[in-house]
Design a protein around this motif. Structure first.
Motif, short mmCIF file in Angstrom:
data_model
loop_
_atom_site.label_atom_id
_atom_site.label_comp_id
_atom_site.label_asym_id
_atom_site.label_seq_id
_atom_site.Cartn_x
_atom_site.Cartn_y
_atom_site.Cartn_z
N LEU A 12 0.83 -1.20 0.00
CA LEU A 12 0.00 0.00 0.00
C LEU A 12 0.86 1.26 0.00
CD1 LEU A 12 -2.68 1.50 0.21
CD2 LEU A 12 -2.59 1.19 2.69
N LEU A 13 1.88 1.28 0.85
CA LEU A 13 2.77 2.45 0.89
C LEU A 13 3.51 2.62 -0.44
CD1 LEU A 13 4.27 2.30 4.49
CD2 LEU A 13 2.18 3.41 3.67
N TYR A 14 3.87 1.50 -1.06
CA TYR A 14 4.55 1.58 -2.36
C TYR A 14 3.62 2.19 -3.41
CZ TYR A 14 6.68 0.19 -6.76
OH TYR A 14 7.21 0.21 -8.02
N VAL A 15 2.35 1.77 -3.42
CA VAL A 15 1.39 2.29 -4.40
C VAL A 15 1.21 3.79 -4.23
CG1 VAL A 15 -1.03 2.26 -5.08
CG2 VAL A 15 0.19 0.11 -4.72
N VAL A 16 1.02 4.23 -2.99
CA VAL A 16 0.86 5.67 -2.73
C VAL A 16 2.15 6.42 -3.06
CG1 VAL A 16 0.35 7.41 -0.98
CG2 VAL A 16 -0.90 5.24 -0.99
N GLY A 17 3.29 5.81 -2.72
CA GLY A 17 4.57 6.45 -3.04
C GLY A 17 4.78 6.58 -4.53
N TYR A 18 4.37 5.57 -5.29
CA TYR A 18 4.49 5.65 -6.75
C TYR A 18 3.62 6.78 -7.30
CZ TYR A 18 3.64 4.68 -11.65
OH TYR A 18 3.49 4.81 -13.01
N HIS A 19 2.42 6.90 -6.77
CA HIS A 19 1.52 7.99 -7.20
C HIS A 19 2.16 9.35 -6.91
CE1 HIS A 19 -1.94 10.55 -7.65
NE2 HIS A 19 -2.02 10.78 -6.36
N THR A 20 2.78 9.48 -5.74
CA THR A 20 3.45 10.74 -5.39
C THR A 20 4.60 11.02 -6.34
OG1 THR A 20 2.87 10.41 -3.06
CG2 THR A 20 4.63 11.99 -3.55
#
Length: 241
Positions: free
Chosen positions: A132-140
């Motif tokens: 989940l943190l990776y997905v949000v980090g990728y979006h950022t």
């Protein structure tokens, strides 16, 4: 007597005003506000000072984790409520202060910390929290990379991505009712598909538009220009030999 038509000069935008506009738009995009913060932005007046409020949210969430008060149950919703109460009122600010560039990383850091504290306390698998943190980090990362090239993601992406505030509220509510793993899994799948598909299609469309523009430039050249360009290239090769 031949007179030329008078044209009204178009006023040039003020460079300082344009810089301030771009800076505000960029920092608001980096914040990744969702529907709740966007809806309240025009309804809450000037709002709270951005940097102090974001820093206070980070310290408050960290204090909840260090104090050991977080346990399975309704209290797991508290970190999300604290961050929403302190940070959402800052979305109305113009983000033109000297240190307002700190606001997006403070928001993202507090969001990640709250997700970890809530998830670990609710026994959500650590690998799932990492995804989940990776997905949000990728979006950022994708947002930052685009805006630095003056390619702005569409507004609907931030709304469909729920923003940091709704993501936290969903995770906190799910953990409070004992559904933490299911909520995090569903949220991770939804956001992963949304951000990946939108990012890939946007970059592919941009590449196609660039290719069409380049080919259009070539087609607009007259036969004489093409012949002249070819002759110049041949002469250049001869001179190098």
């Amino acid at each position: 007597m031949i007179t030329h038509p008078q044209t009204t000069p178009v006023p040039l935008p003020d460079p300082d005003e344009e810089r301030r506009r771009v800076q505000t738009a960029r920092l608001l995009a980096y914040r990744d506000d969702g529907p709740l913060a966007t809806w309240l932005r025009e309804r809450m007046g000037p709002g709270l000072p951005a940097v102090p409020a974001a820093l206070a949210a980070l310290l408050a969430v960290a204090a909840l984790g260090v104090s050991g008060v977080l346990e399975p149950g309704p209290i797991l919703l508290v970190p999300a409520l604290v961050m929403v109460a302190l940070v959402v009122p800052t979305s109305a600010r113009d983000h033109l202060g000297r240190f307002d560039w700190l606001v997006p990383p403070l928001i993202r850091g507090t969001e990640f910390l709250a997700v970890l504290l809530i998830g670990i306390t609710a026994d959500v698998p650590k690998w799932l929290l990492f995804v989940l943190l990776y997905v949000v980090g990728y979006h950022t990362y994708d947002t930052v990379y685009r805006t630095r090239q003056r390619i702005w993601p569409p507004t609907w992406v931030f709304l469909a991505g729920l923003g940091w505030e709704l993501r936290l509220l969903l995770i906190g509510a799910g953990a409070a009712f004992g559904w933490g793993t299911w909520v995090v899994a569903a949220l991770t799948l939804y956001l992963g598909v949304l951000f990946a598909v939108e990012s890939v299609t946007s970059w592919v469309r941009l590449d196609k538009e660039s290719a069409v523009a380049d080919s259009g430039d070539d087609l607009e050249a007259s036969p004489e220009e093409v012949q002249e360009q070819a002759t110049g290239e041949v002469e250049g090769e001869a001179e190098r030999v």
